[in-house]
Write a protein that holds these residues in place. Structure first.
Motif, short mmCIF file in Angstrom:
data_model
loop_
_atom_site.label_atom_id
_atom_site.label_comp_id
_atom_site.label_asym_id
_atom_site.label_seq_id
_atom_site.Cartn_x
_atom_site.Cartn_y
_atom_site.Cartn_z
N GLY A 17 39.81 5.39 1.58
CA GLY A 17 39.11 4.54 0.63
C GLY A 17 39.33 5.06 -0.78
N LEU A 18 39.93 4.24 -1.65
CA LEU A 18 40.24 4.63 -3.02
C LEU A 18 39.69 3.59 -3.98
N ALA A 19 39.49 4.00 -5.24
CA ALA A 19 39.02 3.07 -6.27
C ALA A 19 39.88 3.23 -7.51
N GLY A 20 40.03 2.13 -8.24
CA GLY A 20 40.81 2.16 -9.47
C GLY A 20 40.85 0.79 -10.11
N GLU A 38 45.88 1.63 -10.64
CA GLU A 38 45.78 2.93 -11.30
C GLU A 38 44.49 3.56 -10.80
N LEU A 39 44.60 4.66 -10.07
CA LEU A 39 43.45 5.26 -9.41
C LEU A 39 42.53 6.00 -10.39
N SER A 53 48.91 8.88 -8.82
CA SER A 53 47.86 8.27 -9.64
C SER A 53 47.91 6.74 -9.58
N ARG A 54 48.98 6.20 -8.98
CA ARG A 54 49.13 4.75 -8.79
C ARG A 54 49.54 4.47 -7.37
N VAL A 55 49.02 3.39 -6.82
CA VAL A 55 49.42 2.96 -5.48
C VAL A 55 49.68 1.45 -5.50
#
Length: 66
Positions: A17-20, A38-39, A53-55
Motif C-alpha cells: 500500500g503506497l500513497a502519492g 510520485e510517492l 520515488s515514482r511508480v
C-alpha cells in the motif's frame, strides 16, 4: 473520471500500500488507463538497489483518491 493528474491517491503496488500524487494519467494502447505516481516516501523494491520515488500503476490498482 480517468484523469487523476494532480490528485493524491492510495495505490496497491505489487502487494504494498503506497500513497502519492499522480503526475501523469494516460490511456494506453488497448484502452487501459495507467498512472505515474510520485510517492510521498520512496520505497525499496527487491529488484532495485536504490529506492524508487515514482511508480507506474494501472487504474484498477488505485484504491482511493484522497
Amino acid at each position: 473520471m480517468w484523469n487523476l493528474e494532480g490528485q493524491k491517491v492510495r495505490v496497491n503496488y505489487m502487494g504494498q500500500g503506497l500513497a502519492g500524487v499522480v503526475v501523469e494519467s494516460r490511456v494506453k494502447y488497448g484502452g487501459r488507463v495507467g498512472h505515474t505516481v510520485e510517492l510521498d516516501e520512496p520505497v525499496l523494491l527487491r529488484w532495485r538497489t536504490e529506492p524508487a520515488s515514482r511508480v507506474l500503476v494501472e487504474q484498477e490498482d488505485v484504491v482511493e483518491v484522497i
